[in-house]
Design a protein around this motif. Structure first.
Motif, PDB file in Angstrom:
ATOM      1  N   THR A 122      62.998  29.306  53.996  1.00  0.00           N
ATOM      2  CA  THR A 122      62.754  28.972  52.594  1.00  0.00           C
ATOM      3  C   THR A 122      64.048  28.512  51.914  1.00  0.00           C
ATOM      4  O   THR A 122      64.068  27.511  51.186  1.00  0.00           O
ATOM      5  N   ARG A 123      65.148  29.250  52.192  1.00  0.00           N
ATOM      6  CA  ARG A 123      66.431  28.923  51.571  1.00  0.00           C
ATOM      7  C   ARG A 123      66.995  27.600  52.113  1.00  0.00           C
ATOM      8  O   ARG A 123      67.443  26.743  51.353  1.00  0.00           O
ATOM      9  N   GLU A 180      65.717  18.538  55.128  1.00  0.00           N
ATOM     10  CA  GLU A 180      64.583  18.220  54.257  1.00  0.00           C
ATOM     11  C   GLU A 180      63.286  18.566  54.976  1.00  0.00           C
ATOM     12  O   GLU A 180      63.119  18.236  56.156  1.00  0.00           O
ATOM     13  N   LEU A 181      62.379  19.182  54.230  1.00  0.00           N
ATOM     14  CA  LEU A 181      61.044  19.459  54.770  1.00  0.00           C
ATOM     15  C   LEU A 181      60.223  18.174  54.807  1.00  0.00           C
ATOM     16  O   LEU A 181      60.207  17.425  53.820  1.00  0.00           O
ATOM     17  N   ILE A 182      59.548  17.921  55.916  1.00  0.00           N
ATOM     18  CA  ILE A 182      58.588  16.799  55.955  1.00  0.00           C
ATOM     19  C   ILE A 182      57.182  17.341  55.694  1.00  0.00           C
ATOM     20  O   ILE A 182      56.482  16.869  54.814  1.00  0.00           O
ATOM     21  N   ALA A 183      56.789  18.332  56.464  1.00  0.00           N
ATOM     22  CA  ALA A 183      55.437  18.895  56.329  1.00  0.00           C
ATOM     23  C   ALA A 183      55.377  20.218  57.067  1.00  0.00           C
ATOM     24  O   ALA A 183      56.150  20.446  58.006  1.00  0.00           O
ATOM     25  N   VAL A 184      54.485  21.081  56.633  1.00  0.00           N
ATOM     26  CA  VAL A 184      54.295  22.367  57.310  1.00  0.00           C
ATOM     27  C   VAL A 184      52.837  22.796  57.170  1.00  0.00           C
ATOM     28  O   VAL A 184      52.196  22.499  56.158  1.00  0.00           O
ATOM     29  N   GLY A 185      52.320  23.455  58.204  1.00  0.00           N
ATOM     30  CA  GLY A 185      50.935  23.920  58.167  1.00  0.00           C
ATOM     31  C   GLY A 185      50.552  24.575  59.477  1.00  0.00           C
ATOM     32  O   GLY A 185      51.428  24.939  60.276  1.00  0.00           O
ATOM     33  N   VAL A 186      49.266  24.735  59.675  1.00  0.00           N
ATOM     34  CA  VAL A 186      48.773  25.295  60.931  1.00  0.00           C
ATOM     35  C   VAL A 186      47.544  24.520  61.395  1.00  0.00           C
ATOM     36  O   VAL A 186      46.815  23.967  60.580  1.00  0.00           O
ATOM     37  N   THR A 237      44.394  30.653  67.743  1.00  0.00           N
ATOM     38  CA  THR A 237      43.782  30.929  66.443  1.00  0.00           C
ATOM     39  C   THR A 237      44.555  30.225  65.336  1.00  0.00           C
ATOM     40  O   THR A 237      43.967  29.597  64.455  1.00  0.00           O
ATOM     41  N   ARG A 238      45.880  30.343  65.376  1.00  0.00           N
ATOM     42  CA  ARG A 238      46.750  29.637  64.434  1.00  0.00           C
ATOM     43  C   ARG A 238      47.913  29.058  65.213  1.00  0.00           C
ATOM     44  O   ARG A 238      48.719  29.812  65.761  1.00  0.00           O
ATOM     45  N   CYS A 239      48.006  27.739  65.253  1.00  0.00           N
ATOM     46  CA  CYS A 239      49.146  27.076  65.899  1.00  0.00           C
ATOM     47  C   CYS A 239      50.022  26.538  64.774  1.00  0.00           C
ATOM     48  O   CYS A 239      49.627  25.622  64.045  1.00  0.00           O
ATOM     49  N   GLY A 240      51.198  27.143  64.586  1.00  0.00           N
ATOM     50  CA  GLY A 240      52.088  26.720  63.515  1.00  0.00           C
ATOM     51  C   GLY A 240      52.716  25.368  63.812  1.00  0.00           C
ATOM     52  O   GLY A 240      53.096  25.093  64.946  1.00  0.00           O
ATOM     53  N   VAL A 241      52.794  24.511  62.777  1.00  0.00           N
ATOM     54  CA  VAL A 241      53.407  23.191  62.926  1.00  0.00           C
ATOM     55  C   VAL A 241      54.295  22.966  61.705  1.00  0.00           C
ATOM     56  O   VAL A 241      53.874  23.199  60.564  1.00  0.00           O
ATOM     57  N   GLY A 242      55.529  22.541  61.948  1.00  0.00           N
ATOM     58  CA  GLY A 242      56.424  22.280  60.824  1.00  0.00           C
ATOM     59  C   GLY A 242      57.427  21.220  61.209  1.00  0.00           C
ATOM     60  O   GLY A 242      57.947  21.226  62.325  1.00  0.00           O
ATOM     61  N   ALA A 243      57.686  20.292  60.288  1.00  0.00           N
ATOM     62  CA  ALA A 243      58.588  19.186  60.612  1.00  0.00           C
ATOM     63  C   ALA A 243      59.683  19.075  59.557  1.00  0.00           C
ATOM     64  O   ALA A 243      59.426  19.239  58.365  1.00  0.00           O
ATOM     65  N   LYS A 274      53.600  29.976  54.485  1.00  0.00           N
ATOM     66  CA  LYS A 274      52.662  30.947  55.070  1.00  0.00           C
ATOM     67  C   LYS A 274      51.578  30.205  55.817  1.00  0.00           C
ATOM     68  O   LYS A 274      51.238  29.089  55.439  1.00  0.00           O
ATOM     69  N   PRO A 275      50.980  30.779  56.859  1.00  0.00           N
ATOM     70  CA  PRO A 275      51.311  32.071  57.464  1.00  0.00           C
ATOM     71  C   PRO A 275      52.649  32.042  58.209  1.00  0.00           C
ATOM     72  O   PRO A 275      53.304  30.995  58.265  1.00  0.00           O
TER      73      PRO A 275
END
Lengths: 175, 175
Positions: free
Chosen positions: B128-129, B27-33, B11-17, B138-139
């Motif tokens: 976040t920190r 450093e954050l590259i990208a985040v989403g689902v 239903t929601r597959c989290g992805v974050g780089a 989120k989510p």
């Protein structure tokens, strides 16, 4: 109808294809297993499984694929690997646009042997008889894949007959 | 090191780089689902998940992928779907030749929060920190994916430092 059955697994993924329709003797197209090394890392095993299944789909050219449904009450040690293998099998078929049907082991056994609690030997024996083979397909995963394919031919055929009978009856009432 | 984390789900597959190495701010590259329709047939969902993850891999171009390890003692209603989603994620990364690492939820939590039993809020707060974000991703699946990526950067870095320290010590003894 050309149907390929898949009994998912990482160590041995059973694959078996038949051609047939309800009321006509079934014919074997091919049967075997895709194996991946038990000591190989999981990512390598999934890549090898995908390549193996793609080769089978290219060779067999099925019109439909039947995959065994995985349950979590199965052996919990191996259920995650089996579920991952089933995900790869369903994906390989679905992205070719092939219809994928999932059957529980009980559904396949009931279709082939008349009982959802039939044992492996009964399934193997019925598959051998129905396809008029000289000997039982081995390993059991290969025979199980054929049972899934046969289950789909028969249930698919019956579902189609039922649907057309219902449509006919509905048209009759509508007149 | 550019690392993409995946918290598998249908239903929601989290992805974050993230990009980073030990001792240097991340450093954050990208985040989403990647989402797939809860009412869609499973084959369609797996095909959509593969397409979504391929798009992420094309965009992020990670050097390594970290995927949450699925256990069968999880919620048994959804564990099979989660395992199938993880299989697709591992497959997508591995067939590109990317190294895939699996981490348990406890390993990721311990790496980020110092405790393997930290709750979702703690993980989100630390992510976040550590990435100096204005608000919590989120989510929770998206934050969990970032936690996996950060865990890999740190553990990968530490493993490399440990390996080079050991190699140095061995060379020292050999002299």
């Amino acid at each position: 109808m050309r149907v390929m059955g898949v009994d998912p697994g990482l160590t041995r993924c059973g694959v078996g294809a038949v051609v047939g329709r309800t009321g006509v003797p079934l014919e074997l197209i091919a049967v075997g297993v895709v194996r991946t090394g038990a000591d190989d890392p999981l990512p390598d095993r999934l890549v090898a499984l995908e390549a193996g299944l793609e080769h089978w789909l290219d060779t067999v050219r099925p019109e439909a694929v039947a995959v065994e449904r995985v349950f979590s009450q199965h052996n919990t040690q191996t259920v995650i690997g089996t579920a991952q293998a089933s995900g790869v099998a369903i994906l390989c078929a679905a992205r070719r646009g092939l219809p994928v049907s999932l059957y529980t082991p009980s559904e396949a056994k009931a279709a082939i042997c008349g009982s959802g609690t039939a044992d492996k030997a009964q399934v193997g024996s019925m598959v051998t008889r129905l396809l008029r083979l000289k000997e039982m397909p081995k390993p059991a995963d290969a025979a199980d894949a054929l049972a899934l394919a046969i289950c789909h031919v028969w249930r698919g055929g019956n579902q189609q007959r039922l649907a057309s009978a219902l449509a006919k009856a509905t048209r009759g009432r509508a007149r």
